[in-house]
Enzyme design. Structure first.
Site, short mmCIF file in Angstrom:
data_model
loop_
_atom_site.label_atom_id
_atom_site.label_comp_id
_atom_site.label_asym_id
_atom_site.label_seq_id
_atom_site.Cartn_x
_atom_site.Cartn_y
_atom_site.Cartn_z
N HIS A 155 55.65 -38.80 9.28
CA HIS A 155 55.09 -39.64 10.35
C HIS A 155 55.94 -40.89 10.55
O HIS A 155 55.50 -42.03 10.29
CB HIS A 155 53.67 -40.00 9.90
N GLU A 255 57.43 -37.89 15.01
CA GLU A 255 57.11 -37.31 13.70
C GLU A 255 57.53 -35.84 13.63
O GLU A 255 57.03 -35.04 14.42
CB GLU A 255 55.60 -37.42 13.46
C1 BG6 Z 1 49.36 -40.18 14.95
C2 BG6 Z 1 48.21 -39.54 15.67
O1 BG6 Z 1 50.16 -39.21 14.37
O2 BG6 Z 1 48.86 -41.02 13.92
C3 BG6 Z 1 47.34 -40.63 16.28
O3 BG6 Z 1 48.71 -38.66 16.67
C4 BG6 Z 1 46.88 -41.58 15.18
O4 BG6 Z 1 46.23 -40.07 16.96
C5 BG6 Z 1 48.10 -42.10 14.44
O5 BG6 Z 1 46.15 -42.64 15.74
C6 BG6 Z 1 47.79 -43.06 13.29
O6 BG6 Z 1 46.90 -42.50 12.40
P1 BG6 Z 1 46.36 -43.35 11.17
O7 BG6 Z 1 45.39 -42.45 10.45
O8 BG6 Z 1 47.56 -43.67 10.32
O9 BG6 Z 1 45.72 -44.59 11.75
#
Ligand code: BG6
Length: 282
Positions: A155, A255
């Site tokens: 990510h 990602e």
């Molecule tokens: C992204 C998702 O990969 O991660 C989003 O597509 C999400 O929808 C984002 O808001 C962040 O997620 P988190 O759990 O780290 O707040």
């Protein structure tokens, strides 16, 4: 000569730093999360929110959280978004230095408590190669006697300077789901950002670029036909934890993933390696 050191953050998180002729990098054992990668003589390639105070137990808002063994929300209510690997302590397995390129390997020890979420006998490792580029591989091996299916993502948060000037390139021909709708065909190569963007691409080529006011970031993927492109924009930024209201101006996530129809199913004994490679275009 490359130097590898281990330290503890004032809030208790352990991390490893790499300083070499080619780059500086830092990786936390919690989540095996890389939170800094700076190629020598160049600007940082990863973004971290200044609102994150590095408390143990939370994934850090930036760098490269590892989403495993599922990406996004799990259909079971209350299960953690993006799996549990990003909040857990990984174990450092080995360090290797070759021609100033440093490779660090980590394994996620699966605990008895994890069996509720993941009742399978698999091995998951993260291999990080710090050179002029950053290469990260998330490796799964199925040690069980039945097939195992998982989704996952590396990510990555990128520093893009100004979201209004960002052009993300290399998307033509793919299709995407956004906010539960689609699939939509991606007919242009370029993506511009004018609102909240949260797309899961499938059928994507193996290289994209982020054209920023400060240079072009090249993001390559291997063993991955899917990727997520995310910017929370104004309202979601206000709801996100460990994120400043105006942080959306400075970051985008692209990602490398195995999600939706690109989910990984491993036969007994099978191995899969999701890889991303990140660099500034020279
Ligand atoms: C992204 C998702 O990969 O991660 C989003 O597509 C999400 O929808 C984002 O808001 C962040 O997620 P988190 O759990 O780290 O707040």
């Amino acid at each position: 000569m490359a130097v590898i050191t281990t330290s503890v953050h004032p809030n208790g998180l352990e991390y490893i730093e790499v300083t070499s002729e080619l780059c500086y990098a830092r990786i936390l054992l919690q989540g095996a999360q890389i939170d800094s990668f700076i190629p020598k003589g160049q600007a940082p390639l990863l973004w971290v929110s200044s609102a994150d105070d590095y408390q143990p137990g939370n994934g850090i808002r930036g760098g490269i959280p590892v989403c495993w063994p599922w990406f996004g929300q799990h259909p079971n209510p209350g299960w953690p978004q993006h799996g549990f690997a990003r909040n857990r302590q990984w174990r450092h397995l080995s360090s290797e230095i070759q021609d100033e390129v440093v490779t660090l390997k980590f394994v996620l020890p699966l605990l008895e408590a994890d069996r509720r979420f993941w009742p399978h006998n698999t091995r998951v490792e993260l291999h990080c190669r710090f050179g002029q580029q950053l290469r990260v591989s998330l490796i799964n091996i199925n040690l069980d006697n039945h097939p195992v299916t998982l989704t996952q993502a590396l990510h990555s948060y990128f520093p893009i300077g100004d979201i209004h000037q960002l052009v993300a390139r290399g998307f033509k021909g793919a299709h995407y789901i956004e906010f539960g709708n689609g699939p939509y065909a991606q007919t242009t190569d370029d993506v511009h950002f004018v609102q909240e963007t949260d797309r899961v691409y499938n059928g994507l080529g193996d290289e994209q670029q982020l054209q920023t006011p400060h240079g072009v970031i090249v993001v390559k993927r291997a063993h991955s036909q899917s990727a997520v492109l995310w910017n929370p924009w104004i309202e979601k930024s206000q709801r996100l934890s460990r994120f400043n209201d105006d942080d959306y101006l400075q970051m985008v996530c692209l990602e490398a993933a195995n999600v939706r129809e690109d989910a990984v199913t491993l036969a007994p004994g099978e191995r899969h390696e999701l890889t991303t490679e990140i660099s500034w275009q020279i």
